[in-house]
Enzyme design. Structure first.
Site, PDB file in Angstrom:
ATOM      1  CE  LYS A   1      24.335  11.639  10.838  1.00  0.00           C
ATOM      2  NZ  LYS A   1      23.196  12.276  11.520  1.00  0.00           N
TER       3      LYS A   1
HETATM    4  N1  GLU Z   1      21.649  15.433  10.199  1.00  0.00           N
HETATM    5  C1  GLU Z   1      20.440  15.685  10.905  1.00  0.00           C
HETATM    6  C2  GLU Z   1      20.250  14.695  12.039  1.00  0.00           C
HETATM    7  O1  GLU Z   1      21.192  14.138  12.542  1.00  0.00           O
HETATM    8  C3  GLU Z   1      19.252  15.780   9.973  1.00  0.00           C
HETATM    9  C4  GLU Z   1      18.959  14.563   9.186  1.00  0.00           C
HETATM   10  C5  GLU Z   1      17.901  14.767   8.107  1.00  0.00           C
HETATM   11  O2  GLU Z   1      17.355  15.852   7.988  1.00  0.00           O
HETATM   12  O3  GLU Z   1      17.656  13.802   7.406  1.00  0.00           O
HETATM   13  O4  GLU Z   1      19.174  14.515  12.545  1.00  0.00           O
END
Ligand code: GLU
Length: 459
Positions: free
Chosen positions: A116
């Site tokens: 993240k």
């Molecule tokens: N930000 C989204 C999540 O928390 C998508 C992450 C992604 O597509 O890699 O799942």
């Protein structure tokens, strides 16, 4: 929040340690050691990258903006997860969100690890040119640790396809000649994004809810009636009757989930309330969701806040405080805003019998316990909001194959994947006294432990 994820991971590991049918060949002291290793692997991220992005603002001033990339675990594949653009984002939160990504991908059998990112800004305070610069600087600072087989960012709160397009373009110019399509997901379709990626999270949120209360209850009615499980009673109470739904958050996730609910022909449901950072809109007869979506598209994402604005678009609704959405007398509450929305001080006021976590970690540990003790079914974040990363995976695959799926194919694959996870965890959930979150965590931790054990990493 961080402690919540850790505590449930620990409970899951404790349950698996006792369950001799899991990894039966690992016994005695070796078993204990293996589980201790697993705890330390899952409770700490592999890497925390941090930088201050140096940005020349349009007013001539220079700002140093804190930014992170946390790489939690890559046992199942390259790190994967969004980049959050938010003024309140901090390192601890990004670490927790990265660990949720590890668990989410493991749960749904997506061959990625968990990562993240975060950039501490309020994107509304910056011009488009400045946001472009910030996005490109992020890639410049972290390009060594990113890449289609290393770590693949995606949009998250405050970022979208525009930022992913900019970031991919920057990656491409920094690493000329290397494959770049899979370096970022959530891009626009013209830039190699997948059809359906924008709607994927919201669609998945509604799908998990619909599948549980409609398909699963219909197909497993006999089984549900036989158990004396409190959650089975809640689910059966939802059968064949009109349901009222409230949705907190009307961004990319909440607005799509609300629209799906509004259009659903499977259930007789009504969306009676929606909310955003300014207001709650309520109508006991059901809101005109398509009209509200259209309004937000013309008004920087905000819902109407005055009677005049509602009259203009011919929507009938009562205007209430933004928090009120949480306390309405509804059957279902979809939480698609921020984390920590339902907590120990307001949980007693929540009346919904099913909560669907469209956002990550919107219910705190204490509130979760209180609700679960009262038979409220919480469809947890790692189960409900995985639609985004699942379609990100399809986007990454399409980029590799340079072959693209139709929107229908994307949604069919998405629902198949989510259905298969639901079919694995729901019978366990309705068959034992643990909340659904715990069942999902056990499933993820089982997958991760097995892989790490076979890789010889648990010693
Ligand atoms: N930000 C989204 C999540 O928390 C998508 C992450 C992604 O597509 O890699 O799942």
């Amino acid at each position: 929040m961080i402690s919540q994820t850790r505590a449930i991971v620990q409970q899951s590991l404790d349950a698996l340690l006792e369950d001799q049918s899991f990894l039966p060949e690992v016994t005695g002291e070796t078993r204990k050691k293996a589980f201790t290793s697993m705890t330390s692997i899952l409770s700490t991220p592999n890497h925390i990258h941090k930088s201050f992005l140096r940005i020349l603002l349009e007013n001539g001033k220079v700002e140093r903006i804190p930014a992170f990339r946390v790489q939690h675990n890559n046992a199942l594949g390259p790190y994967k997860g969004g980049i959050r653009f938010h003024e309140m984002v901090n390192e601890e939160e990004v670490v927790n969100l990265a660990s949720l990504m590890t668990l989410k991908n493991a749960l749904h059998d997506v061959p990625f690890g968990g990562g993240k990112g975060g950039i501490i800004i309020n994107p509304r305070d910056y011009s488009e040119k400045e946001l472009n610069l910030i996005s490109r600087k992020y890639v410049q600072y972290f390009s060594d640790v990113l890449g289609p087989d290393k770590d693949i960012p995606a949009p998250d709160m405050g970022s979208g396809e525009r930022e992913m397009d900019w970031m991919m373009a920057e990656y491409k110019s920094i690493q000329p000649g290397l494959p770049y399509r899979g370096s970022f997901t959530g891009k626009s379709v013209v830039n190699g994004g997948s059809l359906g990626r924008r709607e994927a999270t919201g669609k998945g949120v509604f799908f998990t809810f619909r599948y549980l209360v409609h398909d699963f209850v219909r197909d497993q009615k006999g089984f549900l009636q036989k158990t004396d499980n409190v959650f089975a009673k809640t689910a059966l109470g939802f059968e064949n009757r009109p349901l009222t739904i409230a949705v907190q958050g009307f961004g990319n996730v909440g607005s799509v989930a609300a629209l799906e609910a509004h259009q659903s022909t499977h259930l007789q449901n009504k969306v009676v309330a929606v909310s955003d950072r300014n207001v709650t809109l309520y109508n006991a007869d059901g809101l005109d969701i398509p009209a509200l979506v259209e309004f937000t598209m013309k008004n920087k994402g905000d819902l109407p806040t005055t009677d005049e604005q509602l009259n203009d678009i011919e929507v009938t609704a009562e205007i209430q405080d933004r928090e009120e959405v949480l306390y309405l007398d509804v059957d279902v509450l979809m939480l698609a805003a921020l984390e920590d929305q339902v907590h120990k001080d307001n949980v007693e006021k929540v009346k919904a019998k099913i909560i669907v976590e469209g956002a990550n970690a919107p219910v705190t540990t204490e509130a979760d316990k209180h609700l679960s003790d009262n038979g409220v079914i919480i469809i947890p974040d790692i189960l409900a909001n995985a639609g985004g990363v699942i379609v990100s995976y399809f986007e990454w695959l399409q980029g590799r194959e340079t072959q693209y799926y139709t929107e229908e194919q994307v949604f069919n694959h998405l629902y198949e994947k989510m259905k298969s996870t639901m079919d694995t965890v729901l019978p366990l959930f309705f068959g034992d006294p643990f909340p659904l979150r715990q069942n999902c965590y056990i499933h993820s931790v089982m997958k991760l432990s097995t892989v790490l054990y076979r890789q010889g990493k648990l010693y």
